[in-house]
Design a protein around this motif. Structure first.
Motif, PDB file in Angstrom:
ATOM      1  N   ALA A 398      19.719  -8.518  17.803  1.00  0.00           N
ATOM      2  CA  ALA A 398      19.080  -7.518  17.003  1.00  0.00           C
ATOM      3  C   ALA A 398      19.114  -5.961  16.897  1.00  0.00           C
ATOM      4  CB  ALA A 398      17.605  -8.377  17.466  1.00  0.00           C
ATOM      5  N   LEU A 399      19.494  -5.730  18.986  1.00  0.00           N
ATOM      6  CA  LEU A 399      19.075  -4.499  19.470  1.00  0.00           C
ATOM      7  C   LEU A 399      20.323  -4.560  20.537  1.00  0.00           C
ATOM      8  CD1 LEU A 399      18.174  -1.357  19.453  1.00  0.00           C
ATOM      9  CD2 LEU A 399      16.735  -2.454  20.775  1.00  0.00           C
ATOM     10  N   ILE A 400      20.977  -3.166  20.647  1.00  0.00           N
ATOM     11  CA  ILE A 400      21.800  -3.242  21.545  1.00  0.00           C
ATOM     12  C   ILE A 400      21.287  -1.336  22.441  1.00  0.00           C
ATOM     13  CG2 ILE A 400      23.785  -2.562  22.384  1.00  0.00           C
ATOM     14  CD1 ILE A 400      25.306  -4.311  20.486  1.00  0.00           C
ATOM     15  N   VAL A 401      21.103  -1.718  24.041  1.00  0.00           N
ATOM     16  CA  VAL A 401      20.654  -0.409  24.260  1.00  0.00           C
ATOM     17  C   VAL A 401      21.314  -0.563  24.914  1.00  0.00           C
ATOM     18  CG1 VAL A 401      19.162   0.468  25.781  1.00  0.00           C
ATOM     19  CG2 VAL A 401      17.690  -0.184  24.666  1.00  0.00           C
ATOM     20  N   ALA A 402      22.593   0.777  25.034  1.00  0.00           N
ATOM     21  CA  ALA A 402      23.451   0.790  26.057  1.00  0.00           C
ATOM     22  C   ALA A 402      23.768   2.342  26.727  1.00  0.00           C
ATOM     23  CB  ALA A 402      24.828   0.586  25.498  1.00  0.00           C
TER      24      ALA A 402
END
Ligand code: SAH
Length: 454
Positions: A398-402
């Motif tokens: 749903a979401l990537i925080v990188a």
């Protein structure tokens, strides 16, 4: 009845007469009178046929008055260095004519401004979006200059600085360099002194060096402050094209302070005070809120310039949190900071083998669990690269925080994540780390909670 004369406001370029436009030469040659400051008039003396009238610095209004009067019945050129519309005489003439209802014909002839003469001497300092700031506080209050400079710094513009210094105000340059350091760090600053003139000097330095020796920068100098895209290549200062971002300078509401989730009243007070500081520089969109969380978590305003939001990431992420989606992170350090219970740590599932690090292998093992959930990489570029592969194979978080950090593959891995068709929040370049990752995720949780109570 309209007069017979004409007034040209002529831009004569940065110095070398080869940079005069043909139109400027024609205007100068056809003029009965040429009026200007001595240093400008000296440069075009040879091509002028009419009478030259020299005037001094600080006598601009008088110069315009005289030029307008003469132009009632003569052809007159009022000369201005560089381009008359850029810190030049054009606006003063326009205002004077409008204020006094003067019925003369006048025309502004543009010239090569210092910025466009100097940028190519450094390499290509200005190629994309840029801001131009003059440090002269003779006609503009310093508060306005500082506010605009900060806005430009936050917007990640390459900044061209005109009027950096004069004998009377070395202090402004030092104050400006302090702000550059605060928001961008000790980044490369390109210097061009006397562009296209005999005494031309071109070099690249830093805010620290300028502050150590501000006298090296005089009023014949223009400065270029790098943005996050600028590079030094082969001794040249180059900003590749195609990047822009801007933040608003608006006082934000209280809601987000309250949404920060501080546990005790003392903590709430400290948080409130932190926000008081950063609210001066940022707006109040959900993205701004995440930016502020990261700035406060790191104590570093320049972090604002490296955060990248892709595909409506904040909104999508808030929805995923509200739906109770799982969070899968690379390392324990991220989990330790999170205010959430449903957190899986990839490193626990991985094994280090010849090809993979433990975090990368852990993500590969957990691949099916990533679908529709929130995935965060705070530390390991190798994990971000594995994540990229997994998404390319058809899994869609749903979401990537990188925000992996470091000098090996960190910048590249995040660039790859930004190219995926998945909402993401990343940092540009080598900077990042678990602290920023945690600040982003906790910030998203605060926003999700705030939404629920609204
Ligand atoms: N109208 C002019 C700017 C006038 S303000 C133009 O369009 O260029 C004066 C400032 O311009 C100087 O303090 C310096 O910052 C910059 N400048 C003008 N000519 C320059 C040159 N040849 N080299 C470097 N800076 C220059």
């Amino acid at each position: 009845m309209r007069s017979q004369g004409k007034l040209y406001v002529v831009g004569i370029g940065p110095g070398d007469a080869d940079f005069l436009t043909i139109k400027a030469v024609k205007a100068l040659q056809s003029s009965d009178y040429v009026i200007g400051h001595r240093t400008y008039v000296d440069r075009i003396r040879e091509i002028v046929k009419g009478e030259i009238i020299e005037s001094r610095m600080g006598e601009e209004v008088e110069r315009v008055r005289r030029a307008v009067k003469l132009a009632e019945s003569n052809v007159v050129s009022l000369v201005s260095g560089g381009d008359p519309s850029i810190y030049g005489m054009a606006s003063l003439v326009a205002e004077y004519v409008a204020e006094n209802g003067v019925d003369i014909e006048y025309e502004v002839i543009p010239g090569v401004t210092a910025l466009s003469a100097a940028s190519p001497l450094l390499g290509s300092a200005v190629s994309g979006d840029h801001a131009v700031v003059s440090l002269s506080d003779l006609l503009t209050p310093w508060e306005a200059i500082e506010r605009r400079l900060v806005a430009a710094l936050l917007g990640d513009y390459v900044i061209a600085i005109y009027n950096p210094s004069s004998r009377k105000r070395r202090g402004n340059l030092v104050k400006a360099m302090e702000l550059v350091k605060k928001f961008r760090g000790n980044v490369p600053v390109g210097i061009v002194k006397n562009a296209t003139r005999d005494e031309e000097e071109v070099y690249i330095t830093t805010p620290d060096e300028i502050m150590e020796n501000p006298d090296a920068v005089d009023m014949h100098t223009i400065l270029f402050v790098s943005n996050s895209e600028s590079k030094l290549m082969g001794g040249r200062f180059i900003t590749p094209r195609g990047y822009s971002r801007k933040y608003r300078l608006r006082e934000a509401g209280r809601k987000e302070m309250e949404a920060s989730g501080a546990a005790t009243s003392k903590a709430i007070e400290i948080t409130r005070q932190s926000y008081e500081v950063v609210n001066r520089y940022f707006g109040d969109t959900p993205e701004d809120f995440i930016i502020k969380r990261c700035v406060i978590a790191t104590g570093d305003l320049s972090v604002a310039g490296i955060l990248r939001f892709h595909k409506n990431a904040v909104k999508t992420g808030i929805e995923a949190i509200k739906e109770g989606r799982d969070i899968i992170v690379d390392v324990h350090m991220v989990k330790a900071g999170l205010r959430a219970k449903n957190v899986t740590v990839a490193v626990d599932y991985g094994e280090s083998n010849g090809d993979d690090t433990r975090t990368a292998s852990g993500f590969r093992k957990l691949r099916n669990k990533l679908e529709g959930n929130i995935v965060a990489v705070g530390n390991a570029p190798s994990a971000a690269l594995a994540l990229y592969d997994i998404v390319k194979e058809g899994i869609k978080p749903a979401l990537i925080v990188a925000t992996p950090v470091g000098f090996v593959n960190a910048a590249e891995s995040k660039e790859m994540i930004r190219q995926l068709d998945v909402p993401s929040i990343t940092t540009a370049g080598p900077r990042g780390g678990s602290t920023i990752c945690v600040a982003i995720l906790n910030g998203m949780m605060s926003l999700a909670k705030e939404d629920e109570t609204c």
